[in-house]
Design a protein around this motif. Sequence first.
Motif, short mmCIF file in Angstrom:
data_model
loop_
_atom_site.label_atom_id
_atom_site.label_comp_id
_atom_site.label_asym_id
_atom_site.label_seq_id
_atom_site.Cartn_x
_atom_site.Cartn_y
_atom_site.Cartn_z
N GLN A 431 0.87 -1.18 0.00
CA GLN A 431 0.00 0.00 0.00
C GLN A 431 0.90 1.22 0.00
N VAL A 432 0.92 1.94 -1.10
CA VAL A 432 1.86 3.04 -1.32
C VAL A 432 1.12 4.37 -1.36
N SER A 433 1.60 5.34 -0.58
CA SER A 433 1.01 6.69 -0.57
C SER A 433 2.08 7.70 -0.99
N LEU A 434 1.78 8.46 -2.02
CA LEU A 434 2.73 9.42 -2.56
C LEU A 434 2.02 10.70 -2.98
N ASP A 435 2.80 11.73 -3.24
CA ASP A 435 2.28 12.92 -3.90
C ASP A 435 1.65 12.49 -5.22
N GLU A 436 0.54 13.12 -5.59
CA GLU A 436 -0.21 12.68 -6.77
C GLU A 436 0.64 12.72 -8.04
N ASN A 437 1.45 13.74 -8.22
CA ASN A 437 2.30 13.81 -9.42
C ASN A 437 3.33 12.69 -9.43
N ASP A 438 3.89 12.41 -8.26
CA ASP A 438 4.85 11.30 -8.18
C ASP A 438 4.16 9.97 -8.46
N MET A 439 2.95 9.81 -7.93
CA MET A 439 2.23 8.55 -8.12
C MET A 439 1.92 8.31 -9.60
N ASN A 440 1.57 9.35 -10.32
CA ASN A 440 1.27 9.18 -11.75
C ASN A 440 2.48 8.64 -12.51
N ILE A 441 3.67 9.03 -12.09
CA ILE A 441 4.89 8.52 -12.74
C ILE A 441 5.15 7.08 -12.31
N VAL A 442 4.99 6.82 -11.02
CA VAL A 442 5.24 5.46 -10.50
C VAL A 442 4.30 4.44 -11.15
N LEU A 443 3.06 4.83 -11.37
CA LEU A 443 2.08 3.92 -11.96
C LEU A 443 2.48 3.46 -13.36
N ASN A 444 3.36 4.20 -13.99
CA ASN A 444 3.80 3.86 -15.34
C ASN A 444 5.28 3.47 -15.39
N ASP A 445 5.86 3.21 -14.23
CA ASP A 445 7.27 2.83 -14.19
C ASP A 445 7.42 1.39 -14.71
N PRO A 446 8.13 1.20 -15.82
CA PRO A 446 8.22 -0.15 -16.41
C PRO A 446 8.90 -1.17 -15.51
#
Length: 453
Positions: A431-446
């Motif tokens: 369960q990961v909680s991040l800044d929204e902008n950071d999360m958007n990048i993490v969600l697409n991290d290959p």
Amino acid sequence: MVMISSLLLRFSRRQLHTIVSKDTIKPCCPTPSHSRTYNLSLIDQTVTNGYVPIVAFYPCSTVNQNFHEKTIELKNSLRQTLNYYYPFAGRMKRTDPTNVDCSDDGVEFVEACNNNSLSDFLQQSDHKNLDQLFPNGLIWLNQNGPIQEQNINATSLISPFSVQVNHFACGGIAVATSLSHKIGDASSLLTFLKHWAAITSRSQTKIDIRPHFITNKPTTLKLSNTSHYKPPDSVSRSFVFSNTKIKELQAKVIALTMYSKEPILNPTRVEVITWLLHKCAVAAATKTKLGKFKESGIMWPINLRNKLVERLPETTIGNIVYPMTFPVSNNNGDLMPNELIGELRKRKLKFQKFQNLEAAFRLVEEMSSETFTLETAESIENCYAYSSVCGYPMYDIDFGWGKPSKVTFGGSFKNLNILTDTPDGNGIEAQVSLDENDMNIVLNDPELLAFCC
């Protein structure tokens, strides 16, 4: 027009979650006079005001009674359980408490109904929808409701524990509990839940679950007032790693460190996932901060129950943890496993030298609480907390309706990452909680997606 009306109706039904009753549950028997004052340990007092939120979901089964019968049963068993956990039913100062007055004033028991089915709620809801399942918004530091009111009296008393039972239209149920972090950690709350469930299902004769309370001496330790701290906005997402994928990740870590000065030859599941999550989070933060993100910090609460020479029972109540904190260099977004895992292991070894909990307390006492608070505040933006409850008996919390289909933590707290076993035991959910902008990048991290289910 009919189709639009139908869609609007379905949408409104998904959102309907209603509080139907509130009650106060007191222990069956009065707390003995010699136990009326429960002194908080030094570690308890260093913990920031907040609540640990855990919710367990149970699908409808042939064993389930109707809503009313289940509620009555839970209230009666809660009264019995509170006899053993007398501080939970007491009262403590709203800010910077040093003890709990075990007054038997009771805990708030909230009952709510959701007109959706449990399966639909879990499949269609965002993580933030879990917040409504908890009593009075008592989730981590996001203390909505009465605790966040302005101009409050800092000397007023609050309850350290609350319950909300949520009924779903299908007959499923979610039992959500919030425990003040001042009197216990996640292990303390899970011990309570397992004991309460055993009493409810009348299996307490088979499972001897007794809380172990430590007698703490009164202290004059003074801490900074953190009751009005407002956590930064964040979003939470879950990432599931199957054991098969975790083995692949472990093999990658071994290969990456094979020829380094500190090879990691036997990485654990938790270690490799922590490294991967941190690597991806830091890479995302570096992008959103245009390369100005140079260094991050790791905060890892180590469970002292099984680390001390004189081991404590796993049912020990309190914050029996110590927050290991250390810096990790960004290295232009290319964090090697041994830089994190190796340092984590070195620091864990230091705690195995403590003879007992008193020795650990002495270390806390030697620290300046004011300096500790300032250092934490200054590094909070780039500090990432990782906590694992893998191996804890989360899915043994059986109230007599069968094992839960899911057990998780509510709320969102920026840069907090919690690792739990998956319901089938064949993997780990992060369960990961991040800044929204950071999360958007993490969600697409290959790299991350390559190891997620």
